[in-house]
Design a protein around this motif. Structure first.
Motif, PDB file in Angstrom:
ATOM      1  N   ALA A  90     139.937  42.147  48.959  1.00 40.04           N
ATOM      2  CA  ALA A  90     140.177  43.293  49.838  1.00 40.04           C
ATOM      3  C   ALA A  90     140.377  44.564  49.017  1.00 40.04           C
ATOM      4  N   GLU A  91     141.109  44.445  47.932  1.00 39.28           N
ATOM      5  CA  GLU A  91     141.303  45.611  47.044  1.00 39.28           C
ATOM      6  C   GLU A  91     139.957  46.109  46.530  1.00 39.28           C
ATOM      7  N   GLN A  92     139.123  45.191  46.113  1.00 37.29           N
ATOM      8  CA  GLN A  92     137.789  45.546  45.621  1.00 37.29           C
ATOM      9  C   GLN A  92     136.978  46.247  46.718  1.00 37.29           C
ATOM     10  N   LEU A  93     137.015  45.711  47.920  1.00 39.00           N
ATOM     11  CA  LEU A  93     136.272  46.325  49.030  1.00 39.00           C
ATOM     12  C   LEU A  93     136.812  47.711  49.368  1.00 39.00           C
ATOM     13  N   LEU A  94     138.119  47.869  49.354  1.00 33.96           N
ATOM     14  CA  LEU A  94     138.713  49.174  49.632  1.00 33.96           C
ATOM     15  C   LEU A  94     138.257  50.222  48.621  1.00 33.96           C
ATOM     16  N   ARG A  95     138.136  49.812  47.384  1.00 30.21           N
ATOM     17  CA  ARG A  95     137.687  50.751  46.341  1.00 30.21           C
ATOM     18  C   ARG A  95     136.188  51.048  46.442  1.00 30.21           C
ATOM     19  N   GLN A  96     135.400  50.024  46.703  1.00 30.06           N
ATOM     20  CA  GLN A  96     133.944  50.173  46.671  1.00 30.06           C
ATOM     21  C   GLN A  96     133.335  50.746  47.951  1.00 30.06           C
ATOM     22  N   TYR A  97     133.991  50.506  49.075  1.00 26.24           N
ATOM     23  CA  TYR A  97     133.401  50.893  50.359  1.00 26.24           C
ATOM     24  C   TYR A  97     134.390  51.717  51.184  1.00 26.24           C
TER      25      TYR A  97
END
Length: 125
Positions: free
Chosen positions: A79-86
């Protein structure tokens, strides 16, 4: 590992560490943590052990207390990765894509780990 009379013996700890590493790799590569209906039985089968051994290995090698903590740890990192990327993804979309069943659980666990809600995190990055 011990060498006894020309035979290499692997300790239980070494075998379990190897088993966990392979399991953890498979969970990450297959993003199994995103499957909301993933069961302990399915994960035991993937690891190739019974429920008791599975629980012991998860506690010992993941640093988590149980299977749910292990899966939620993976979900939160994703989720952290998705928040940063998208940045255009909605919080609900990120919650669902990460494998969380409810927004309240997602928000509660995210805040516990990151010290802020997913929305606050997004606004800071």
């Amino acid at each position: 590992m011990k060498l006894e009379k020309g035979v290499i013996r692997v300790t239980r700890d070494e075998a379990e560490a190897t088993r966990f590493a392979a399991f953890d790799r498979a969970v990450k590569q297959g993003r199994l943590y995103t499957q909301q209906g993933i069961t302990r039985e399915k994960l035991c089968e993937l690891m190739g052990v019974d429920r008791t051994t599975f629980s012991r290995i998860i506690r010992k090698y993941s640093g988590c207390q149980n299977m749910n903590d292990y899966l939620n740890q993976k979900r939160l990192r994703y989720a952290e990765q998705l928040l940063r990327q998208y940045p255009n993804y909605t919080i609900n979309a990120i919650m669902q894509d990460s494998g969380f069943a409810t927004k309240s659980t997602f928000t509660q666990l995210f805040k516990k780990v990151y010290g802020m809600t997913p929305s606050e995190f997004r606004n800071k990055t």
